[in-house]
Motif scaffolding. Sequence first.
Motif, PDB file in Angstrom:
ATOM      1  N   GLY A   1      16.407 -33.600  -7.696  1.00 25.81           N
ATOM      2  CA  GLY A   1      16.899 -34.970  -7.712  1.00 25.81           C
ATOM      3  C   GLY A   1      15.883 -35.999  -8.137  1.00 25.81           C
ATOM      4  O   GLY A   1      16.160 -37.200  -8.103  1.00 25.81           O
ATOM      5  N   SER A   2      14.687 -35.575  -8.561  1.00 27.45           N
ATOM      6  CA  SER A   2      13.649 -36.543  -8.944  1.00 27.45           C
ATOM      7  C   SER A   2      13.864 -37.121 -10.334  1.00 27.45           C
ATOM      8  O   SER A   2      13.175 -38.060 -10.734  1.00 27.45           O
ATOM      9  N   GLU A   3      14.789 -36.568 -11.101  1.00 24.99           N
ATOM     10  CA  GLU A   3      15.249 -37.135 -12.369  1.00 24.99           C
ATOM     11  C   GLU A   3      14.140 -37.393 -13.381  1.00 24.99           C
ATOM     12  O   GLU A   3      14.160 -38.382 -14.123  1.00 24.99           O
ATOM     13  N   GLY A   4      13.161 -36.505 -13.399  1.00 25.06           N
ATOM     14  CA  GLY A   4      12.108 -36.591 -14.405  1.00 25.06           C
ATOM     15  C   GLY A   4      11.081 -37.658 -14.166  1.00 25.06           C
ATOM     16  O   GLY A   4      10.230 -37.903 -15.026  1.00 25.06           O
ATOM     17  N   THR A   5      11.105 -38.287 -12.997  1.00 22.57           N
ATOM     18  CA  THR A   5      10.138 -39.356 -12.749  1.00 22.57           C
ATOM     19  C   THR A   5       8.895 -38.876 -12.005  1.00 22.57           C
ATOM     20  O   THR A   5       7.900 -39.592 -11.925  1.00 22.57           O
TER      21      THR A   5
ATOM     22  N   HIS B   1      26.651 -37.213 -10.032  1.00 29.28           N
ATOM     23  CA  HIS B   1      26.315 -37.766 -11.343  1.00 29.28           C
ATOM     24  C   HIS B   1      24.861 -38.217 -11.452  1.00 29.28           C
ATOM     25  O   HIS B   1      24.404 -38.523 -12.544  1.00 29.28           O
ATOM     26  N   ALA B   2      24.158 -38.310 -10.341  1.00 29.88           N
ATOM     27  CA  ALA B   2      22.753 -38.739 -10.301  1.00 29.88           C
ATOM     28  C   ALA B   2      22.630 -40.254 -10.241  1.00 29.88           C
ATOM     29  O   ALA B   2      23.630 -40.988 -10.255  1.00 29.88           O
ATOM     30  N   VAL B   3      21.388 -40.735 -10.182  1.00 33.20           N
ATOM     31  CA  VAL B   3      21.105 -42.163 -10.033  1.00 33.20           C
ATOM     32  C   VAL B   3      20.847 -42.809 -11.388  1.00 33.20           C
ATOM     33  O   VAL B   3      21.477 -43.799 -11.754  1.00 33.20           O
ATOM     34  N   GLY B   4      19.894 -42.244 -12.153  1.00 35.70           N
ATOM     35  CA  GLY B   4      19.565 -42.837 -13.444  1.00 35.70           C
ATOM     36  C   GLY B   4      19.149 -44.283 -13.295  1.00 35.70           C
ATOM     37  O   GLY B   4      18.505 -44.684 -12.320  1.00 35.70           O
ATOM     38  N   ARG B   5      19.559 -45.088 -14.250  1.00 37.25           N
ATOM     39  CA  ARG B   5      19.304 -46.523 -14.192  1.00 37.25           C
ATOM     40  C   ARG B   5      20.564 -47.299 -13.815  1.00 37.25           C
ATOM     41  O   ARG B   5      20.483 -48.362 -13.215  1.00 37.25           O
ATOM     42  N   ASP B   6      21.728 -46.742 -14.130  1.00 38.57           N
ATOM     43  CA  ASP B   6      22.975 -47.454 -13.860  1.00 38.57           C
ATOM     44  C   ASP B   6      23.315 -47.504 -12.377  1.00 38.57           C
ATOM     45  O   ASP B   6      23.969 -48.440 -11.912  1.00 38.57           O
ATOM     46  N   HIS B   7      22.887 -46.499 -11.605  1.00 35.44           N
ATOM     47  CA  HIS B   7      23.192 -46.457 -10.183  1.00 35.44           C
ATOM     48  C   HIS B   7      22.058 -46.970  -9.309  1.00 35.44           C
ATOM     49  O   HIS B   7      22.132 -46.861  -8.084  1.00 35.44           O
ATOM     50  N   ARG B   8      21.013 -47.514  -9.920  1.00 36.31           N
ATOM     51  CA  ARG B   8      19.887 -47.993  -9.131  1.00 36.31           C
ATOM     52  C   ARG B   8      20.278 -49.015  -8.064  1.00 36.31           C
ATOM     53  O   ARG B   8      19.802 -48.923  -6.912  1.00 36.31           O
ATOM     54  N   PRO B   9      21.139 -50.013  -8.356  1.00 33.45           N
ATOM     55  CA  PRO B   9      21.476 -50.979  -7.299  1.00 33.45           C
ATOM     56  C   PRO B   9      22.090 -50.310  -6.069  1.00 33.45           C
ATOM     57  O   PRO B   9      21.750 -50.647  -4.933  1.00 33.45           O
ATOM     58  N   GLY B  10      22.995 -49.354  -6.298  1.00 30.18           N
ATOM     59  CA  GLY B  10      23.601 -48.659  -5.175  1.00 30.18           C
ATOM     60  C   GLY B  10      22.627 -47.751  -4.455  1.00 30.18           C
ATOM     61  O   GLY B  10      22.653 -47.640  -3.218  1.00 30.18           O
TER      62      GLY B  10
ATOM     63  N   GLY C   1      11.530 -46.498 -14.364  1.00 34.21           N
ATOM     64  CA  GLY C   1      12.752 -47.224 -14.021  1.00 34.21           C
ATOM     65  C   GLY C   1      13.808 -46.379 -13.358  1.00 34.21           C
ATOM     66  O   GLY C   1      14.796 -46.909 -12.849  1.00 34.21           O
ATOM     67  N   VAL C   2      13.633 -45.048 -13.363  1.00 33.09           N
ATOM     68  CA  VAL C   2      14.572 -44.175 -12.663  1.00 33.09           C
ATOM     69  C   VAL C   2      14.118 -44.037 -11.213  1.00 33.09           C
ATOM     70  O   VAL C   2      12.939 -43.801 -10.944  1.00 33.09           O
ATOM     71  N   LEU C   3      15.031 -44.182 -10.279  1.00 39.81           N
ATOM     72  CA  LEU C   3      14.818 -44.089  -8.836  1.00 39.81           C
ATOM     73  C   LEU C   3      14.023 -45.263  -8.257  1.00 39.81           C
ATOM     74  O   LEU C   3      14.390 -45.811  -7.214  1.00 39.81           O
ATOM     75  N   ILE C   4      12.928 -45.641  -8.879  1.00 34.94           N
ATOM     76  CA  ILE C   4      12.108 -46.746  -8.396  1.00 34.94           C
ATOM     77  C   ILE C   4      11.641 -47.573  -9.589  1.00 34.94           C
ATOM     78  O   ILE C   4      11.653 -47.113 -10.724  1.00 34.94           O
ATOM     79  N   ASP C   5      11.212 -48.807  -9.307  1.00 32.18           N
ATOM     80  CA  ASP C   5      10.725 -49.665 -10.382  1.00 32.18           C
ATOM     81  C   ASP C   5       9.398 -49.136 -10.914  1.00 32.18           C
ATOM     82  O   ASP C   5       8.562 -48.641 -10.148  1.00 32.18           O
TER      83      ASP C   5
END
Length: 525
Positions: free
Chosen positions: A249-253, A476-485, A514-518
Amino acid sequence: MTERSWWGWGTVDRALSDDECVALAAGLPGLLGRPRAVPDLAGLDLPAPRVTPPAALAPLVSTAVADRAAHTYGKAYRDVVRALAGDLRAAPDAVAFPRAEGDVVALLDWAGSAGIAVVPYGGGSSVVGGVEYRGDGPVVSLDLTALDRVLEVDRVSRAARIQGGALGPVLEDQLRPHDLTLRHFPQSFEFSTLGGWLATRAGGHYATLHTHVDDLVESMRVVTPVGVSESWRLPGSGAGPSPDRLFLGSEGTLGVITEAWMRVQDRPRFKASASAVFPDMAAGMSAVRAVAQAGLYPANCRLLDPGEAALAGAAPAGECVLVLGVESAVHPVESRLAELVEIARDAGGTVTGADGGPDRAAEAWRSTFLRMPYVRDGLARMSAIVETFETATTWDRVEELYTTVRTEVGAAVEQVTGAAGMVNCRFTHVYPDGAAPYFTVVAAGRPGSEVAMWDDVKAAATEVLGRLGATITHHHAVGRDHRPGYDRQRPEPFALALRAAKAALDPAGVLNPGVLIDPPARVRS
């Protein structure tokens, strides 16, 4: 080899024709009369590359327009619309194609020393902005698909060591001679990789029990900018926090997943399915909850609401449909299916397809399910707004969630578009304590304003899910589109730990910023 679409889902030969797009949009007034044309790659205007790799890495790095265009976005609706408009301002400066783990190490070393962002890229099927760079500095897309081998099979332990860049069909083809399967089939199966599944905690074929790829991991090997992390192969362990859980779940970050030992299984020999029709969603939910809590673990347990069932041609008369499927590699499954059918009948369902004949409702739904991403692209070419979002909540809140989302997101769609839209739902995965509803929104858009309208609908859905305490994403994962949620859902102490892990493993802050954290603020000279 069939050509992949650079702008939309899947392969070029399976995209809808212009006439099919027009026919599809007939039920949505106000759309374009003809579909917008797909831009010619030769005519695309991409920003000039800002990176020059060292000579030793030059053979691995491409600045070709076709490669950069295909790696600009994922496959979300807003990605497709921007690609159709020829808007590729976010194109990576280059695309790297490592051939071995050592190449990944060398490429990360170069990027870290040169201040170049790196976005790990598997099959590019992200629908949440997971592979789109939204910063202002140079960026390289790191395509892992050349690392696509099953390196080792342990038949005794029933496990396989697989490289992270293996696409679903590629790894299954290599397991088949051993009569083994990973049996992980997300909707993106053809166009996503093992590393991508692990990095996003992907949900797969099974609607119960082993619902996520997490459940199939024995150990992982991850290249980080400060070294390689490799966990031990173990069936289980209580030795402190799990190192695999850090990267799942770290999404490449935090690192690039290059290999994993995966728990595989014998290929199923026995399969059976049935469907049940219910008069309303309340009755259908009651049946699904009973199934989930019975410990029978069907492979398929999909509940379609009336809109979803009608769209699939599974129940055109306004009923809900429950699709059930069971399978086994070792023994016949008819008795287990019979128990599931009895549960459905007790809940008021009318059962079909349990007599060994073809289950037409299940076949109709499966066909629609596999075709839907291409349909979405066809609607996008006609200027329709299409959004899908999925979530999960506990059984005591499921019915309220379903009703509230359909009401409030439906109202938001009408406010944004000026007309009523379609808000359908299906349950994709179920658990003894809750379910994962998956919503589909379709409405007429305004040419030129589709992305802004989609963003408004997305914001409304995010607000409703957060207010009701439902997860921003089930698979679907977090990415950048789900960051606010995700920011709202994530406990702050965990956010502190995640930022610390990012700083420790990626001190230059180059991995998927920008994925998961700023991303950390960059000091400009």
